[in-house]
Design a protein around this motif. Sequence first.
Motif, PDB file in Angstrom:
ATOM      1  N   LEU A   5       0.862  -1.181   0.000  1.00 24.49           N
ATOM      2  CA  LEU A   5       0.000   0.000   0.000  1.00 24.49           C
ATOM      3  C   LEU A   5       0.894   1.226   0.000  1.00 24.49           C
ATOM      4  CD1 LEU A   5      -2.839  -0.633   2.639  1.00 24.49           C
ATOM      5  CD2 LEU A   5      -3.137  -0.394   0.164  1.00 24.49           C
ATOM      6  N   ARG A   6       0.350   2.315  -0.533  1.00 28.45           N
ATOM      7  CA  ARG A   6       1.066   3.590  -0.496  1.00 28.45           C
ATOM      8  C   ARG A   6       0.170   4.626   0.159  1.00 28.45           C
ATOM      9  NH1 ARG A   6       5.519   5.697  -3.010  1.00 28.45           N
ATOM     10  NH2 ARG A   6       5.572   7.967  -3.349  1.00 28.45           N
ATOM     11  N   LEU A   7       0.629   5.164   1.267  1.00 29.34           N
ATOM     12  CA  LEU A   7      -0.093   6.217   1.969  1.00 29.34           C
ATOM     13  C   LEU A   7       0.449   7.578   1.552  1.00 29.34           C
ATOM     14  CD1 LEU A   7      -0.157   4.755   5.604  1.00 29.34           C
ATOM     15  CD2 LEU A   7      -1.693   4.266   3.685  1.00 29.34           C
ATOM     16  N   SER A   8      -0.438   8.547   1.519  1.00 27.05           N
ATOM     17  CA  SER A   8      -0.034   9.915   1.215  1.00 27.05           C
ATOM     18  C   SER A   8      -0.615  10.864   2.250  1.00 27.05           C
ATOM     19  CB  SER A   8      -0.504  10.328  -0.183  1.00 27.05           C
ATOM     20  OG  SER A   8       0.131   9.572  -1.175  1.00 27.05           O
ATOM     21  N   CYS A   9       0.083  11.955   2.460  1.00 26.38           N
ATOM     22  CA  CYS A   9      -0.376  12.990   3.386  1.00 26.38           C
ATOM     23  C   CYS A   9      -0.107  14.340   2.733  1.00 26.38           C
ATOM     24  CB  CYS A   9       0.351  12.868   4.715  1.00 26.38           C
ATOM     25  SG  CYS A   9       0.031  14.209   5.885  1.00 26.38           S
ATOM     26  N   VAL A  10      -1.174  15.076   2.478  1.00 26.41           N
ATOM     27  CA  VAL A  10      -1.058  16.398   1.882  1.00 26.41           C
ATOM     28  C   VAL A  10      -1.147  17.439   2.988  1.00 26.41           C
ATOM     29  CG1 VAL A  10      -2.023  18.022   0.233  1.00 26.41           C
ATOM     30  CG2 VAL A  10      -2.087  15.565  -0.254  1.00 26.41           C
ATOM     31  N   VAL A  11      -0.230  18.373   2.958  1.00 24.67           N
ATOM     32  CA  VAL A  11      -0.117  19.376   4.022  1.00 24.67           C
ATOM     33  C   VAL A  11      -0.437  20.767   3.481  1.00 24.67           C
ATOM     34  CG1 VAL A  11       1.441  20.393   5.727  1.00 24.67           C
ATOM     35  CG2 VAL A  11       1.656  17.969   5.138  1.00 24.67           C
ATOM     36  N   SER A  12      -1.173  21.531   4.248  1.00 25.17           N
ATOM     37  CA  SER A  12      -1.444  22.915   3.889  1.00 25.17           C
ATOM     38  C   SER A  12      -1.315  23.797   5.131  1.00 25.17           C
ATOM     39  CB  SER A  12      -2.847  23.045   3.289  1.00 25.17           C
ATOM     40  OG  SER A  12      -3.823  22.621   4.217  1.00 25.17           O
ATOM     41  N   GLY A  13      -1.177  25.097   4.890  1.00 24.56           N
ATOM     42  CA  GLY A  13      -1.144  26.042   6.003  1.00 24.56           C
ATOM     43  C   GLY A  13       0.215  26.263   6.623  1.00 24.56           C
ATOM     44  N   MET A  14       1.265  25.741   6.006  1.00 23.93           N
ATOM     45  CA  MET A  14       2.612  25.934   6.529  1.00 23.93           C
ATOM     46  C   MET A  14       3.600  25.824   5.372  1.00 23.93           C
ATOM     47  SD  MET A  14       3.292  22.246   8.352  1.00 23.93           S
ATOM     48  CE  MET A  14       4.947  22.703   8.822  1.00 23.93           C
ATOM     49  N   ILE A  15       4.840  26.252   5.640  1.00 27.60           N
ATOM     50  CA  ILE A  15       5.882  26.144   4.621  1.00 27.60           C
ATOM     51  C   ILE A  15       6.421  24.727   4.669  1.00 27.60           C
ATOM     52  CG2 ILE A  15       8.033  27.077   3.737  1.00 27.60           C
ATOM     53  CD1 ILE A  15       7.398  29.669   5.235  1.00 27.60           C
ATOM     54  N   PHE A  16       5.893  23.902   3.790  1.00 31.58           N
ATOM     55  CA  PHE A  16       6.124  22.463   3.864  1.00 31.58           C
ATOM     56  C   PHE A  16       7.601  22.099   3.754  1.00 31.58           C
ATOM     57  CE2 PHE A  16       5.001  18.097   3.654  1.00 31.58           C
ATOM     58  CZ  PHE A  16       5.797  17.512   2.687  1.00 31.58           C
ATOM     59  N   ARG A  17       8.332  22.777   2.895  1.00 34.08           N
ATOM     60  CA  ARG A  17       9.698  22.341   2.621  1.00 34.08           C
ATOM     61  C   ARG A  17      10.603  22.473   3.850  1.00 34.08           C
ATOM     62  NH1 ARG A  17       9.218  27.326   0.200  1.00 34.08           N
ATOM     63  NH2 ARG A  17      10.818  28.884   0.691  1.00 34.08           N
ATOM     64  N   PHE A  18      10.179  23.238   4.838  1.00 32.55           N
ATOM     65  CA  PHE A  18      10.980  23.411   6.055  1.00 32.55           C
ATOM     66  C   PHE A  18      10.585  22.427   7.159  1.00 32.55           C
ATOM     67  CE2 PHE A  18      13.048  26.616   4.081  1.00 32.55           C
ATOM     68  CZ  PHE A  18      12.462  27.873   4.036  1.00 32.55           C
ATOM     69  N   ALA A  19       9.567  21.624   6.894  1.00 32.32           N
ATOM     70  CA  ALA A  19       8.993  20.799   7.955  1.00 32.32           C
ATOM     71  C   ALA A  19       9.570  19.391   7.953  1.00 32.32           C
ATOM     72  CB  ALA A  19       7.486  20.718   7.795  1.00 32.32           C
ATOM     73  N   ASP A  20       9.878  18.883   9.144  1.00 26.42           N
ATOM     74  CA  ASP A  20      10.144  17.468   9.313  1.00 26.42           C
ATOM     75  C   ASP A  20       8.793  16.768   9.397  1.00 26.42           C
ATOM     76  OD1 ASP A  20      12.929  17.935  11.648  1.00 26.42           O
ATOM     77  OD2 ASP A  20      12.794  18.209   9.468  1.00 26.42           O
TER      78      ASP A  20
END
Length: 115
Positions: free
Chosen positions: A18-33
């Motif tokens: 299986l492949r899980l995905s998580c889409v993130v919004s509301g923050m600067i994603f590239r800086f996030a762990d």
Amino acid sequence: QVQLVESGGGLVQPGGSLRLSCVVSGMIFRFADMTWYRQAPGKQRELVARITSRMTTNYSDSVKGRFTISRDNGERTVSLQMNSLKPEDMAVYYCQTTMNGLHYWGQGTQVTVSS
């Protein structure tokens, strides 16, 4: 506000993928762990895999060699490729991140491993 939305869970037979995905919004994603956790019924939530903003990865011993975490900063997405799934991998999987000292979680996606 920060939002994390997981998808990709489902029912799979032992040995499947299986492949899980998580889409993130509301923050600067590239800086996030980004971290994937899971919680099985009656058990504590446990860390599965983490990928830092610099692309460093680490895994729990139980999934090392079977799971792969990756990220696409352009798509603001973190993914978890799960291969050779076992019944003990069955859990609700959550993505998580921390910003300014606050922890953010997705709603979770169920992974069921059963024949």
